[in-house]
Design a protein around this motif. Structure first.
Motif, PDB file in Angstrom:
ATOM      1  N   SER A 236      -4.087  -1.476  -2.121  1.00  0.00           N
ATOM      2  CA  SER A 236      -3.084  -2.104  -1.261  1.00  0.00           C
ATOM      3  C   SER A 236      -3.531  -3.501  -0.851  1.00  0.00           C
ATOM      4  N   GLY A 237      -4.815  -3.634  -0.481  1.00  0.00           N
ATOM      5  CA  GLY A 237      -5.343  -4.948  -0.119  1.00  0.00           C
ATOM      6  C   GLY A 237      -5.279  -5.929  -1.272  1.00  0.00           C
ATOM      7  N   LEU A 238      -5.594  -5.459  -2.484  1.00  0.00           N
ATOM      8  CA  LEU A 238      -5.555  -6.333  -3.661  1.00  0.00           C
ATOM      9  C   LEU A 238      -4.138  -6.826  -3.936  1.00  0.00           C
ATOM     10  N   THR A 239      -3.173  -5.909  -3.929  1.00  0.00           N
ATOM     11  CA  THR A 239      -1.801  -6.299  -4.265  1.00  0.00           C
ATOM     12  C   THR A 239      -1.193  -7.203  -3.196  1.00  0.00           C
TER      13      THR A 239
ATOM     14  N   ILE B  33       3.948  -7.136  -2.711  1.00  0.00           N
ATOM     15  CA  ILE B  33       3.847  -6.689  -1.318  1.00  0.00           C
ATOM     16  C   ILE B  33       4.503  -5.321  -1.148  1.00  0.00           C
ATOM     17  N   PHE B  34       5.593  -5.071  -1.888  1.00  0.00           N
ATOM     18  CA  PHE B  34       6.236  -3.751  -1.830  1.00  0.00           C
ATOM     19  C   PHE B  34       5.310  -2.668  -2.388  1.00  0.00           C
ATOM     20  N   ILE B  35       4.617  -2.967  -3.491  1.00  0.00           N
ATOM     21  CA  ILE B  35       3.657  -2.004  -4.056  1.00  0.00           C
ATOM     22  C   ILE B  35       2.572  -1.699  -3.040  1.00  0.00           C
ATOM     23  N   SER B  36       2.080  -2.750  -2.358  1.00  0.00           N
ATOM     24  CA  SER B  36       1.077  -2.553  -1.317  1.00  0.00           C
ATOM     25  C   SER B  36       1.600  -1.646  -0.208  1.00  0.00           C
ATOM     26  N   THR B  37       2.882  -1.795   0.124  1.00  0.00           N
ATOM     27  CA  THR B  37       3.500  -0.967   1.161  1.00  0.00           C
ATOM     28  C   THR B  37       3.497   0.502   0.765  1.00  0.00           C
TER      29      THR B  37
END
Length: 407
Positions: free
Chosen positions: A21-24, A182-186
């Motif tokens: 999540s941090g990476l994306t 950002i959506f993937i991180s979410t």
């Protein structure tokens, strides 16, 4: 969640999800900021207001960072990360809509930047106080190094990807790609996936101000926390901040090119990334206090040499070495603070540490700009800041014998 029963770091599902999540999200942020910067300069043709937009990100982040830490001690950390990321996705969708309809102007970009900075103030205390909860203490150094180093790498890769997308498409493509990341991180930090504990309900009924006072007193009354925070303040106010803002000024004074500017910025990022990788492999357990102080003094000596040099290849090398040593100050300090902090105060303590790391850079930006505007040569200014940092660092080392002995 029982930390002692957690699997190894790379088999720890909760950590892997937080890490991914941090990476994306960092990749998405770096693409977003480059795209916005280029949009202001190339499309709106208003480069003079670029600094205002960037300040609009940093000011609410600094102002709200402490309250973000207070909230992280009261609310499930994965929930904070999930909600803030989702709100940033909505902001990105709104920005794409404005761009498609030719409504994206400086005023709307400033509002968007303010919202992003506001949300960042809640995201970062949550993620930095999450890691000590989901990994074992003996793996905390590796976890911090892996997370920090790989996210630093995203700030090298992101602008390259954004530049490529702008070459083959328009801003709709880059803004959409950033929003998707950002959506993937979410999705990755959906609370049920992470499984982090819900903080116990407080019975003292303390207000936000009382919680803040308690957090500040906790840091000040602990030799480890106080010295660690002051160490991070000194290196950011007198080295990292001046170093970053000096790059374009220095390159301009030396008659350099944008490519040479990118070499300096890449040198700093490469040095910090390499140091993070070394700290992942070298899981330091002994003499960390002494290592932090030695690295602090060496980094300022390198910075002083940097202030005396006018040859670009040597400047790039010194930038990389300075960034390398700076990470040997920051990461072990953060890890020691996390290890010695009560779990119910992690959010507030880490927000103070994060504020010390990022909140003083804008102050350095302003001070350096004022000194340069007063017709002082940039190398003279850097000489002054490096010597000041070295003197303050030496005093801190002398006055902190207990920190020197920490393992």
């Amino acid at each position: 969640m029982n930390i002692s029963t957690q699997p190894g770091l790379l088999r720890n599902r909760s950590f892997l999800l937080v890490w991914m999540s941090g990476l994306t999200v960092m990749l998405g942020f770096s693409m977003f900021f480059l795209s916005v910067s280029w949009f202001i300069v190339d499309v709106l043709e208003q480069p003079a207001v670029l600094g205002i937009v960037l300040m609009s990100v940093s000011i609410p982040r600094v102002v709200m960072m402490i309250y973000g830490g207070i909230l992280a001690d009261k609310v499930r950390k994965s929930l904070i990360m999930f909600v803030t990321n989702m709100m940033q996705v909505f902001v990105m969708i709104a920005m794409i809509t404005l761009y498609i309809n030719d409504w994206l102007q400086i005023s709307s970009l400033i509002v968007i930047a303010l919202v992003f900075g506001f949300l960042d103030a809640f995201f970062f205390p949550a993620v930095s106080s999450m890691i000590p909860i989901i990994v074992r203490d003996e793996e905390l150094q590796r976890a911090n190094s892996l997370f920090q180093g790989s996210t630093e790498l995203m700030f090298i890769i992101g602008p390259l990807i954004a530049g490529l997308l702008l070459t083959i498409g328009d801003f709709t493509l880059t803004f959409s790609a950033a929003a998707l990341l950002i959506f993937i991180s979410t999705v990755l930090v959906f609370p049920r996936f992470i499984g982090d504990p819900v903080p116990g309900k407080r019975t003292d009924g303390g207000s936000a101000v009382e919680d803040l006072k308690e957090g500040l007193a906790y840091v000040w009354n602990s030799s480890l926390h106080r010295t660690g925070t002051l160490t991070i303040v000194i290196i950011n106010l007198f080295m990292i901040g001046p170093l970053i803002i000096s790059f374009p000024i220095l390159v301009g004074a030396l008659g350099g090119t944008p490519f040479e500017l990118s070499l300096l910025e890449g040198g700093l990022a490469s040095g910090t990334f390499l140091a993070s990788i070394v700290l992942v492999a070298w899981n330091i357990k002994h003499g960390r206090g002494r290592l932090v102080f030695v690295s602090l003094l060496v980094s300022f000596l390198l910075f002083f040499i940097f202030s005396q040099v006018t040859t670009l290849p040597l400047l790039v090398l010194l930038t990389a070495l300075t960034g390398f040593m700076a990470m040997f100050v920051y990461l072990p300090t953060v890890t020691m603070v996390q290890e010695k902090t009560d779990k119910d105060k992690l959010g507030r303590v880490m927000s103070i540490i994060t504020l010390a790391a990022s909140g003083f850079e804008p102050i350095a930006f302003g001070l350096i700009s004022l000194l340069v505007a007063a017709a002082l040569p940039i190398q003279t200014v850097l000489t002054f800041t490096s010597i000041t940092g070295l003197v303050l660092g030496t005093v801190l080392v002398w006055r902190s014998p207990a920190f020197r002995r920490l393992n």
